[in-house]
Design a protein around this motif. Structure first.
Motif, PDB file in Angstrom:
ATOM      1  N   GLN A 160     -49.815  15.513 -82.650  1.00  0.00           N
ATOM      2  CA  GLN A 160     -49.926  16.716 -83.481  1.00  0.00           C
ATOM      3  C   GLN A 160     -51.302  16.788 -84.139  1.00  0.00           C
ATOM      4  O   GLN A 160     -51.980  17.821 -84.110  1.00  0.00           O
ATOM      5  N   GLU A 161     -51.700  15.689 -84.754  1.00  0.00           N
ATOM      6  CA  GLU A 161     -52.966  15.673 -85.483  1.00  0.00           C
ATOM      7  C   GLU A 161     -54.160  15.714 -84.532  1.00  0.00           C
ATOM      8  O   GLU A 161     -55.183  16.339 -84.835  1.00  0.00           O
ATOM      9  N   TYR A 162     -54.048  15.054 -83.407  1.00  0.00           N
ATOM     10  CA  TYR A 162     -55.130  15.078 -82.417  1.00  0.00           C
ATOM     11  C   TYR A 162     -55.337  16.493 -81.889  1.00  0.00           C
ATOM     12  O   TYR A 162     -56.471  16.961 -81.755  1.00  0.00           O
ATOM     13  N   ALA A 163     -54.240  17.182 -81.580  1.00  0.00           N
ATOM     14  CA  ALA A 163     -54.341  18.560 -81.093  1.00  0.00           C
ATOM     15  C   ALA A 163     -54.968  19.465 -82.147  1.00  0.00           C
ATOM     16  O   ALA A 163     -55.807  20.317 -81.839  1.00  0.00           O
ATOM     17  N   GLN A 165     -57.029  18.571 -84.526  1.00  0.00           N
ATOM     18  CA  GLN A 165     -58.433  18.194 -84.662  1.00  0.00           C
ATOM     19  C   GLN A 165     -59.296  18.825 -83.575  1.00  0.00           C
ATOM     20  O   GLN A 165     -60.392  19.322 -83.837  1.00  0.00           O
ATOM     21  N   HIS A 166     -58.791  18.822 -82.337  1.00  0.00           N
ATOM     22  CA  HIS A 166     -59.617  19.257 -81.205  1.00  0.00           C
ATOM     23  C   HIS A 166     -59.406  20.716 -80.812  1.00  0.00           C
ATOM     24  O   HIS A 166     -60.304  21.319 -80.222  1.00  0.00           O
ATOM     25  N   TYR A 167     -58.221  21.280 -81.139  1.00  0.00           N
ATOM     26  CA  TYR A 167     -57.916  22.633 -80.669  1.00  0.00           C
ATOM     27  C   TYR A 167     -57.537  23.602 -81.778  1.00  0.00           C
ATOM     28  O   TYR A 167     -57.263  24.768 -81.520  1.00  0.00           O
ATOM     29  N   GLY A 168     -57.486  23.104 -83.018  1.00  0.00           N
ATOM     30  CA  GLY A 168     -57.282  23.984 -84.157  1.00  0.00           C
ATOM     31  C   GLY A 168     -55.872  24.487 -84.348  1.00  0.00           C
ATOM     32  O   GLY A 168     -55.645  25.427 -85.117  1.00  0.00           O
ATOM     33  N   ARG A 169     -54.909  23.863 -83.713  1.00  0.00           N
ATOM     34  CA  ARG A 169     -53.509  24.300 -83.820  1.00  0.00           C
ATOM     35  C   ARG A 169     -52.607  23.096 -83.607  1.00  0.00           C
ATOM     36  O   ARG A 169     -52.804  22.324 -82.671  1.00  0.00           O
ATOM     37  N   ARG A 170     -51.605  22.962 -84.468  1.00  0.00           N
ATOM     38  CA  ARG A 170     -50.599  21.920 -84.257  1.00  0.00           C
ATOM     39  C   ARG A 170     -49.535  22.441 -83.292  1.00  0.00           C
ATOM     40  O   ARG A 170     -49.020  23.544 -83.480  1.00  0.00           O
ATOM     41  N   PRO A 171     -49.199  21.677 -82.283  1.00  0.00           N
ATOM     42  CA  PRO A 171     -48.197  22.126 -81.306  1.00  0.00           C
ATOM     43  C   PRO A 171     -46.858  22.474 -81.961  1.00  0.00           C
ATOM     44  O   PRO A 171     -46.480  21.897 -82.984  1.00  0.00           O
ATOM     45  N   THR A 172     -46.178  23.415 -81.333  1.00  0.00           N
ATOM     46  CA  THR A 172     -44.841  23.803 -81.789  1.00  0.00           C
ATOM     47  C   THR A 172     -43.746  23.375 -80.818  1.00  0.00           C
ATOM     48  O   THR A 172     -42.563  23.448 -81.160  1.00  0.00           O
ATOM     49  N   LEU A 173     -44.151  22.929 -79.622  1.00  0.00           N
ATOM     50  CA  LEU A 173     -43.188  22.540 -78.591  1.00  0.00           C
ATOM     51  C   LEU A 173     -43.472  21.117 -78.118  1.00  0.00           C
ATOM     52  O   LEU A 173     -44.618  20.673 -78.116  1.00  0.00           O
ATOM     53  N   ALA A 192     -41.404  15.961 -86.926  1.00  0.00           N
ATOM     54  CA  ALA A 192     -42.838  16.008 -86.626  1.00  0.00           C
ATOM     55  C   ALA A 192     -43.393  17.420 -86.739  1.00  0.00           C
ATOM     56  O   ALA A 192     -44.590  17.629 -86.555  1.00  0.00           O
ATOM     57  N   GLY A 193     -42.521  18.384 -87.036  1.00  0.00           N
ATOM     58  CA  GLY A 193     -42.966  19.746 -87.278  1.00  0.00           C
ATOM     59  C   GLY A 193     -42.897  20.669 -86.084  1.00  0.00           C
ATOM     60  O   GLY A 193     -43.464  21.766 -86.124  1.00  0.00           O
ATOM     61  N   MET A 194     -42.188  20.270 -85.037  1.00  0.00           N
ATOM     62  CA  MET A 194     -42.080  21.118 -83.851  1.00  0.00           C
ATOM     63  C   MET A 194     -40.733  21.823 -83.807  1.00  0.00           C
ATOM     64  O   MET A 194     -39.781  21.439 -84.492  1.00  0.00           O
ATOM     65  N   LYS A 195     -40.656  22.870 -82.995  1.00  0.00           N
ATOM     66  CA  LYS A 195     -39.506  23.769 -82.988  1.00  0.00           C
ATOM     67  C   LYS A 195     -38.490  23.479 -81.903  1.00  0.00           C
ATOM     68  O   LYS A 195     -37.326  23.876 -82.023  1.00  0.00           O
ATOM     69  N   ALA A 196     -38.912  22.835 -80.797  1.00  0.00           N
ATOM     70  CA  ALA A 196     -37.984  22.647 -79.674  1.00  0.00           C
ATOM     71  C   ALA A 196     -38.527  21.623 -78.696  1.00  0.00           C
ATOM     72  O   ALA A 196     -39.742  21.398 -78.597  1.00  0.00           O
ATOM     73  N   ILE A 197     -37.618  20.987 -77.979  1.00  0.00           N
ATOM     74  CA  ILE A 197     -37.931  20.205 -76.784  1.00  0.00           C
ATOM     75  C   ILE A 197     -37.837  21.144 -75.589  1.00  0.00           C
ATOM     76  O   ILE A 197     -36.872  21.901 -75.458  1.00  0.00           O
ATOM     77  N   VAL A 198     -38.838  21.105 -74.710  1.00  0.00           N
ATOM     78  CA  VAL A 198     -38.862  21.981 -73.535  1.00  0.00           C
ATOM     79  C   VAL A 198     -38.813  21.126 -72.274  1.00  0.00           C
ATOM     80  O   VAL A 198     -39.679  20.269 -72.046  1.00  0.00           O
ATOM     81  N   LEU A 251     -46.593  33.801 -71.334  1.00  0.00           N
ATOM     82  CA  LEU A 251     -46.711  32.584 -72.121  1.00  0.00           C
ATOM     83  C   LEU A 251     -45.397  32.279 -72.828  1.00  0.00           C
ATOM     84  O   LEU A 251     -44.864  33.130 -73.567  1.00  0.00           O
ATOM     85  N   LEU A 252     -44.889  31.092 -72.628  1.00  0.00           N
ATOM     86  CA  LEU A 252     -43.613  30.698 -73.226  1.00  0.00           C
ATOM     87  C   LEU A 252     -43.630  30.845 -74.736  1.00  0.00           C
ATOM     88  O   LEU A 252     -42.668  31.322 -75.338  1.00  0.00           O
ATOM     89  N   GLU A 253     -44.730  30.424 -75.372  1.00  0.00           N
ATOM     90  CA  GLU A 253     -44.818  30.502 -76.833  1.00  0.00           C
ATOM     91  C   GLU A 253     -44.737  31.930 -77.339  1.00  0.00           C
ATOM     92  O   GLU A 253     -44.150  32.189 -78.397  1.00  0.00           O
ATOM     93  N   ASP A 254     -45.344  32.873 -76.602  1.00  0.00           N
ATOM     94  CA  ASP A 254     -45.239  34.280 -76.986  1.00  0.00           C
ATOM     95  C   ASP A 254     -43.788  34.750 -76.936  1.00  0.00           C
ATOM     96  O   ASP A 254     -43.306  35.441 -77.832  1.00  0.00           O
ATOM     97  N   PHE A 255     -43.097  34.376 -75.868  1.00  0.00           N
ATOM     98  CA  PHE A 255     -41.719  34.796 -75.695  1.00  0.00           C
ATOM     99  C   PHE A 255     -40.811  34.204 -76.769  1.00  0.00           C
ATOM    100  O   PHE A 255     -39.885  34.847 -77.257  1.00  0.00           O
ATOM    101  N   LEU A 256     -41.103  32.967 -77.147  1.00  0.00           N
ATOM    102  CA  LEU A 256     -40.289  32.293 -78.153  1.00  0.00           C
ATOM    103  C   LEU A 256     -40.710  32.630 -79.579  1.00  0.00           C
ATOM    104  O   LEU A 256     -40.003  32.307 -80.533  1.00  0.00           O
ATOM    105  N   GLY A 257     -41.864  33.259 -79.738  1.00  0.00           N
ATOM    106  CA  GLY A 257     -42.346  33.589 -81.069  1.00  0.00           C
ATOM    107  C   GLY A 257     -42.866  32.395 -81.838  1.00  0.00           C
ATOM    108  O   GLY A 257     -42.791  32.367 -83.075  1.00  0.00           O
ATOM    109  N   VAL A 258     -43.431  31.407 -81.113  1.00  0.00           N
ATOM    110  CA  VAL A 258     -43.940  30.205 -81.782  1.00  0.00           C
ATOM    111  C   VAL A 258     -45.413  29.971 -81.466  1.00  0.00           C
ATOM    112  O   VAL A 258     -45.924  28.863 -81.656  1.00  0.00           O
ATOM    113  N   ALA A 259     -46.096  30.991 -80.965  1.00  0.00           N
ATOM    114  CA  ALA A 259     -47.524  30.843 -80.646  1.00  0.00           C
ATOM    115  C   ALA A 259     -48.332  30.627 -81.907  1.00  0.00           C
ATOM    116  O   ALA A 259     -49.359  29.958 -81.873  1.00  0.00           O
TER     117      ALA A 259
END
Length: 259
Positions: A160-163, A165-173, A192-198, A251-259
């Motif tokens: 989460q923190e690495y993402a 740091q490098h990409y400006g967004r914490r993953p949601t999936l 860990a702050g995520m919304k779902a296992i995919v 994009l899966l995140e768009d469809f799920l509303g977690v982008a």
């Protein structure tokens, strides 16, 4: 309880999947663009297109009892398919060119230890509309059996923190290495702050499509790919199946509303 699929190995066979927790819920229909067929080592000829607008007819199940939901397939009436790409081992300019040429957005489930040699490589995919998601720090395919809650959550939070740091967004999936999961892992994912296992029901592997259900892509399928040497052949197999099924890649995140 431990459940899962077979993935992220050098040679993948048939998958055995745990049924996903999903609900049925509507998008503005979008047909896939008619583009030329692709060879195993294609040069994309598709031009940039406007993606179809949509109103999702699926609602992401909530975290219940501290456990993140597990999504294997999206139940939808819309002609959509979701591309996910794992790990990040092989990094080639060709993969960037192919994804840009076909204008495919994808969920990139990356592992820190496989991308740490060149994390900036994936910024090109991010610029194309893809998102970076969590596939752990270490990619321990036995983590669900070998590790307890704290070690699992530590590995997830590290990514989460690495993402961020490098990409400006914490993953949601989150995608488990190897596909196996348990209730302990579901709690760790939520904490860990995520919304779902995919997970997935179809994959592009070794230059062909493998299906857990049926013999073609269906609306709402989540497709697994990897950053491997055969990336072009796998993407060609996916594209042929996507066009044959008349599905739009969204994009899966768009469809799920977690982008």
């Amino acid at each position: 309880m431990v459940a899962g699929l077979t993935a992220c190995t050098a040679a993948e066979g048939a998958d055995n999947t745990q049924s996903a927790e999903s609900s049925t819920p509507a998008l503005t229909p979008g047909a896939a663009s008619a583009s030329p067929a692709v060879t195993p080592t294609p040069t994309p000829t598709a031009t940039k297109r406007l993606r179809k607008s949509f109103i999702p007819d699926y609602q992401l199940p909530p975290i219940v009892g501290g456990l993140a939901p597990v999504i294997t397939k999206i139940e939808t009436q819309h002609p959509v398919v979701f591309l996910t790409i794992d790990d990040g081992n092989i990094k080639t300019p060709e993969s960037i060119k192919l994804m840009a040429g076909y204008d495919y957005p994808a969920s990139l489930f990356l592992t820190r230890d496989t991308i740490a040699d060149n994390p900036a490589f994936f910024n090109a995919f991010k610029a194309q509309g893809s998102l970076i998601e969590n596939h752990t720090v270490t990619h321990n395919i036995n983590m669900v059996r070998q590790w307890g809650y704290q070690q699992q959550v530590n590995d997830m939070v590290g990514m989460q923190e690495y993402a961020f740091q490098h990409y400006g967004r914490r993953p949601t999936l989150f995608r488990p290495p190897g596909g196996a999961y348990s209730n302990v892992m579901r709690k760790a994912v939520a904490d860990a702050g995520m919304k779902a296992i995919v997970t997935w029901e179809a994959k592009a592997n070794a230059g062909k499509m493998d299906y857990q259900v049926g013999n073609s892509l269906r609306p709402g399928d989540i497709v697994l790919m990897h950053f491997r040497a055969e990336f072009a052949a796998d993407l060609a197999a996916f594209r042929a199946a996507q066009l044959a099924a008349g599905l739009e890649v969204v994009l899966l995140e768009d469809f799920l509303g977690v982008a």
